[in-house]
Design a protein around this motif. Structure first.
Motif, PDB file in Angstrom:
ATOM      1  N   CYS A  93      -3.432   2.259   4.221  1.00  0.00           N
ATOM      2  CA  CYS A  93      -4.073   1.288   2.823  1.00  0.00           C
ATOM      3  C   CYS A  93      -5.413  -0.122   3.812  1.00  0.00           C
ATOM      4  CB  CYS A  93      -2.556   0.325   3.062  1.00  0.00           C
ATOM      5  SG  CYS A  93      -2.089  -0.866   3.942  1.00  0.00           S
TER       6      CYS A  93
ATOM      7  N   GLN B 296       2.379  -3.438   4.091  1.00  0.00           N
ATOM      8  CA  GLN B 296       3.278  -2.376   3.735  1.00  0.00           C
ATOM      9  C   GLN B 296       4.193  -2.105   4.050  1.00  0.00           C
ATOM     10  OE1 GLN B 296       1.568  -0.597  -0.626  1.00  0.00           O
ATOM     11  NE2 GLN B 296      -0.740  -1.809   0.027  1.00  0.00           N
TER      12      GLN B 296
ATOM     13  N   CYS C  62       2.439  -1.177   9.755  1.00  0.00           N
ATOM     14  CA  CYS C  62       1.052  -2.135   9.105  1.00  0.00           C
ATOM     15  C   CYS C  62       1.978  -3.436   8.019  1.00  0.00           C
ATOM     16  CB  CYS C  62      -0.229  -2.197   8.235  1.00  0.00           C
ATOM     17  SG  CYS C  62       0.410  -1.533   6.453  1.00  0.00           S
TER      18      CYS C  62
ATOM     19  N   HIS D 158       4.020   0.525   6.154  1.00  0.00           N
ATOM     20  CA  HIS D 158       3.336   1.993   6.819  1.00  0.00           C
ATOM     21  C   HIS D 158       3.631   2.352   8.245  1.00  0.00           C
ATOM     22  CE1 HIS D 158       0.453   1.173   2.715  1.00  0.00           C
ATOM     23  NE2 HIS D 158       1.688   2.578   2.533  1.00  0.00           N
TER      24      HIS D 158
ATOM     25  N   CYS E  90      -4.303   0.055   8.872  1.00  0.00           N
ATOM     26  CA  CYS E  90      -3.488   1.391   8.295  1.00  0.00           C
ATOM     27  C   CYS E  90      -4.232   2.772   7.664  1.00  0.00           C
ATOM     28  CB  CYS E  90      -2.354   0.523   7.917  1.00  0.00           C
ATOM     29  SG  CYS E  90      -1.270   1.401   7.126  1.00  0.00           S
TER      30      CYS E  90
HETATM   31 ZN   LIG Z   1      -0.602   0.328   5.013  1.00  0.00          ZN
END
Ligand SMILES: [Zn+2]
Length: 158
Positions: free
Chosen positions: A39, A11, A8, A13, A36
């Motif tokens: 998040c 952030q 993502c 991830h 994601c």
């Molecule tokens: Zn994320």
């Protein structure tokens, strides 16, 4: 099915997702269906995750190292001398086996068959035969065997 490592953008991830094809990924991404799992960010891109890429690379190289059928088998240098000695021994054995044998050239299949069916006295002969003809002889039960080394026909020697 293919697996992609996705990331993502918000952030960073990283997660794995399976798709029917690469086009499926693009399609789902374009329609905002990808998000994601950590998040919920829908700005998802393909990640180049170093450890995962290395693992996949290793698996691929293992597969590539297995020789395909009919492919030459790699041979180490250490075996070269022993291999050469073995080849020489086999060549000598063949030469010895052919000492009492008569070269019949292209008439080999015909003569081998005549001997097999008792139309001709049995004798040791060697000659040339096409692969499909050799298979035909073997399927008829004619005792023939390929020579491990190529023979220089007497008419070609000089
Ligand atoms: Zn994320």
């Amino acid at each position: 099915m293919i697996v992609f490592d996705l990331k993502c953008e918000g952030q960073g991830h990283v997660f794995e997702a399976w798709f029917g094809s690469s086009a499926d990924f693009e399609d789902q991404k374009a329609r905002g269906l990808l998000s994601c799992p950590m998040c919920g960010d829908v700005r998802v891109v393909k990640a180049l995750m170093a450890p995962a890429v290395a693992a996949k690379g290793n698996r691929r190289s293992v597969a590539a190292a297995a020789p395909a059928e009919g492919a030459p088998v790699p041979m180490g240098n250490a075996d070269e001398g022993r291999m050469r000695a073995l080849m020489q021994a086999m060549a000598n054995a063949q030469a010895k086996a052919l000492e009492g044998s008569t070269w019949v050239g292209r008439t080999f299949a015909e003569q081998a068959r005549a001997m097999h069916y008792g139309e001709k006295d049995r004798a040791s002969i060697h000659g040339e035969v096409a692969p499909d003809e050799a298979r035909a002889l073997i399927s008829e039960g004619v005792e023939v065997a390929p020579l491990p080394f190529p023979i220089i026909p007497p008419e070609a020697q000089n």
